[in-house]
Design a protein around this motif. Sequence first.
Motif, PDB file in Angstrom:
ATOM      1  N   GLU A  68       0.838  -1.208   0.000  1.00 44.10           N
ATOM      2  CA  GLU A  68       0.000   0.000   0.000  1.00 44.10           C
ATOM      3  C   GLU A  68       0.872   1.256   0.000  1.00 44.10           C
ATOM      4  O   GLU A  68       0.592   2.218  -0.713  1.00 44.10           O
ATOM      5  CB  GLU A  68      -0.908  -0.024   1.235  1.00 44.10           C
ATOM      6  CG  GLU A  68      -1.852   1.123   1.344  1.00 44.10           C
ATOM      7  CD  GLU A  68      -2.692   1.060   2.618  1.00 44.10           C
ATOM      8  OE1 GLU A  68      -3.259   2.099   2.988  1.00 44.10           O
ATOM      9  OE2 GLU A  68      -2.751  -0.013   3.252  1.00 44.10           O
ATOM     10  N   ARG A  69       1.949   1.226   0.773  1.00 46.58           N
ATOM     11  CA  ARG A  69       2.844   2.384   0.864  1.00 46.58           C
ATOM     12  C   ARG A  69       3.535   2.650  -0.463  1.00 46.58           C
ATOM     13  O   ARG A  69       3.711   3.797  -0.866  1.00 46.58           O
ATOM     14  CB  ARG A  69       3.869   2.135   1.963  1.00 46.58           C
ATOM     15  CG  ARG A  69       4.765   3.319   2.230  1.00 46.58           C
ATOM     16  CD  ARG A  69       5.598   3.064   3.469  1.00 46.58           C
ATOM     17  NE  ARG A  69       6.362   4.243   3.788  1.00 46.58           N
ATOM     18  CZ  ARG A  69       7.683   4.262   3.849  1.00 46.58           C
ATOM     19  NH1 ARG A  69       8.376   3.181   3.632  1.00 46.58           N
ATOM     20  NH2 ARG A  69       8.317   5.370   4.151  1.00 46.58           N
ATOM     21  N   THR A  72       1.366   4.492  -3.378  1.00 50.57           N
ATOM     22  CA  THR A  72       0.968   5.889  -3.301  1.00 50.57           C
ATOM     23  C   THR A  72       2.173   6.803  -3.512  1.00 50.57           C
ATOM     24  O   THR A  72       3.298   6.424  -3.222  1.00 50.57           O
ATOM     25  CB  THR A  72       0.287   6.208  -1.955  1.00 50.57           C
ATOM     26  OG1 THR A  72      -0.178   7.550  -1.993  1.00 50.57           O
ATOM     27  CG2 THR A  72       1.221   6.028  -0.786  1.00 50.57           C
ATOM     28  N   ALA A  74       1.784  10.179  -2.462  1.00 49.81           N
ATOM     29  CA  ALA A  74       1.595  11.255  -1.490  1.00 49.81           C
ATOM     30  C   ALA A  74       2.479  11.026  -0.264  1.00 49.81           C
ATOM     31  O   ALA A  74       2.404   9.982   0.376  1.00 49.81           O
ATOM     32  CB  ALA A  74       0.142  11.344  -1.081  1.00 49.81           C
ATOM     33  N   ARG A  75       3.319  11.990   0.026  1.00 46.48           N
ATOM     34  CA  ARG A  75       4.257  11.875   1.144  1.00 46.48           C
ATOM     35  C   ARG A  75       3.536  11.716   2.481  1.00 46.48           C
ATOM     36  O   ARG A  75       3.928  10.913   3.326  1.00 46.48           O
ATOM     37  CB  ARG A  75       5.172  13.090   1.161  1.00 46.48           C
ATOM     38  CG  ARG A  75       6.220  13.069   2.217  1.00 46.48           C
ATOM     39  CD  ARG A  75       7.091  11.860   2.087  1.00 46.48           C
ATOM     40  NE  ARG A  75       8.372  12.220   1.560  1.00 46.48           N
ATOM     41  CZ  ARG A  75       9.277  11.317   1.247  1.00 46.48           C
ATOM     42  NH1 ARG A  75       9.034  10.050   1.391  1.00 46.48           N
ATOM     43  NH2 ARG A  75      10.430  11.693   0.772  1.00 46.48           N
ATOM     44  N   ALA A  76       2.471  12.458   2.692  1.00 44.99           N
ATOM     45  CA  ALA A  76       1.733  12.386   3.952  1.00 44.99           C
ATOM     46  C   ALA A  76       1.123  11.000   4.137  1.00 44.99           C
ATOM     47  O   ALA A  76       1.158  10.438   5.243  1.00 44.99           O
ATOM     48  CB  ALA A  76       0.638  13.450   3.986  1.00 44.99           C
ATOM     49  N   GLU A  77       0.598  10.451   3.058  1.00 43.13           N
ATOM     50  CA  GLU A  77      -0.003   9.117   3.146  1.00 43.13           C
ATOM     51  C   GLU A  77       1.070   8.051   3.400  1.00 43.13           C
ATOM     52  O   GLU A  77       0.863   7.119   4.175  1.00 43.13           O
ATOM     53  CB  GLU A  77      -0.756   8.804   1.858  1.00 43.13           C
ATOM     54  CG  GLU A  77      -1.647   7.586   1.964  1.00 43.13           C
ATOM     55  CD  GLU A  77      -2.517   7.393   0.736  1.00 43.13           C
ATOM     56  OE1 GLU A  77      -3.009   6.268   0.574  1.00 43.13           O
ATOM     57  OE2 GLU A  77      -2.681   8.349  -0.046  1.00 43.13           O
ATOM     58  N   LYS A  78       2.236   8.203   2.784  1.00 42.39           N
ATOM     59  CA  LYS A  78       3.344   7.275   3.018  1.00 42.39           C
ATOM     60  C   LYS A  78       3.766   7.313   4.491  1.00 42.39           C
ATOM     61  O   LYS A  78       4.003   6.275   5.097  1.00 42.39           O
ATOM     62  CB  LYS A  78       4.543   7.625   2.140  1.00 42.39           C
ATOM     63  CG  LYS A  78       4.408   7.185   0.704  1.00 42.39           C
ATOM     64  CD  LYS A  78       5.681   7.521  -0.053  1.00 42.39           C
ATOM     65  CE  LYS A  78       5.603   7.119  -1.488  1.00 42.39           C
ATOM     66  NZ  LYS A  78       5.954   5.746  -1.753  1.00 42.39           N
ATOM     67  N   ASN A  79       3.834   8.515   5.050  1.00 42.73           N
ATOM     68  CA  ASN A  79       4.214   8.644   6.454  1.00 42.73           C
ATOM     69  C   ASN A  79       3.170   8.028   7.371  1.00 42.73           C
ATOM     70  O   ASN A  79       3.510   7.420   8.391  1.00 42.73           O
ATOM     71  CB  ASN A  79       4.438  10.113   6.810  1.00 42.73           C
ATOM     72  CG  ASN A  79       5.697  10.670   6.188  1.00 42.73           C
ATOM     73  OD1 ASN A  79       6.617   9.936   5.843  1.00 42.73           O
ATOM     74  ND2 ASN A  79       5.741  11.975   6.022  1.00 42.73           N
ATOM     75  N   GLU A  80       1.907   8.191   7.024  1.00 41.99           N
ATOM     76  CA  GLU A  80       0.833   7.597   7.822  1.00 41.99           C
ATOM     77  C   GLU A  80       0.925   6.067   7.801  1.00 41.99           C
ATOM     78  O   GLU A  80       0.802   5.415   8.841  1.00 41.99           O
ATOM     79  CB  GLU A  80      -0.515   8.051   7.276  1.00 41.99           C
ATOM     80  CG  GLU A  80      -1.705   7.528   8.054  1.00 41.99           C
ATOM     81  CD  GLU A  80      -3.028   7.982   7.443  1.00 41.99           C
ATOM     82  OE1 GLU A  80      -3.991   7.210   7.539  1.00 41.99           O
ATOM     83  OE2 GLU A  80      -3.083   9.095   6.891  1.00 41.99           O
ATOM     84  N   ILE A  81       1.172   5.517   6.637  1.00 39.49           N
ATOM     85  CA  ILE A  81       1.295   4.061   6.517  1.00 39.49           C
ATOM     86  C   ILE A  81       2.538   3.576   7.264  1.00 39.49           C
ATOM     87  O   ILE A  81       2.512   2.537   7.922  1.00 39.49           O
ATOM     88  CB  ILE A  81       1.328   3.647   5.032  1.00 39.49           C
ATOM     89  CG1 ILE A  81      -0.013   3.965   4.377  1.00 39.49           C
ATOM     90  CG2 ILE A  81       1.640   2.161   4.893  1.00 39.49           C
ATOM     91  CD1 ILE A  81      -0.023   3.847   2.871  1.00 39.49           C
ATOM     92  N   LYS A  84       1.719   3.238  10.791  1.00 39.33           N
ATOM     93  CA  LYS A  84       0.967   2.001  11.030  1.00 39.33           C
ATOM     94  C   LYS A  84       1.899   0.794  11.072  1.00 39.33           C
ATOM     95  O   LYS A  84       1.729  -0.107  11.898  1.00 39.33           O
ATOM     96  CB  LYS A  84      -0.081   1.788   9.924  1.00 39.33           C
ATOM     97  CG  LYS A  84      -1.244   2.732   9.962  1.00 39.33           C
ATOM     98  CD  LYS A  84      -2.190   2.440   8.794  1.00 39.33           C
ATOM     99  CE  LYS A  84      -3.293   3.450   8.679  1.00 39.33           C
ATOM    100  NZ  LYS A  84      -4.173   3.199   7.510  1.00 39.33           N
TER     101      LYS A  84
END
Length: 98
Positions: A68-69, A72, A74-81, A84
């Motif tokens: 999933e990481r 994507t 998007a840097r913010a989404e990568k950091n969120e994943i 996790k």
Amino acid sequence: MKTKKSIVLMALIGFMLIAGQSFAQRSNRINRPYNRYQNIPNLTEDQKQQIIEMRNAHMDKIAELRKERRSTAARAEKNEIRGKMLQKQQEHKNQIRQ
């Protein structure tokens, strides 16, 4: 003569810098054994098997998050994943310790 010594010295320093950085690289983790829990004293065969099953389940979850990481941009989404993934890693460690 002095120029030649300077060139040789610069080449030697450059080589040392390159060689030093190559030793500083992280090793290939693919071949590294992940059996860090095998040295826990007094484990029964059943407990060892449970640890292996927990590890396999954990690795499957991490593989999904990693996929999933990577999908994507998007840097913010990568950091969120990544957060996790770190949380799952800590949960797994705590689960093994219990």
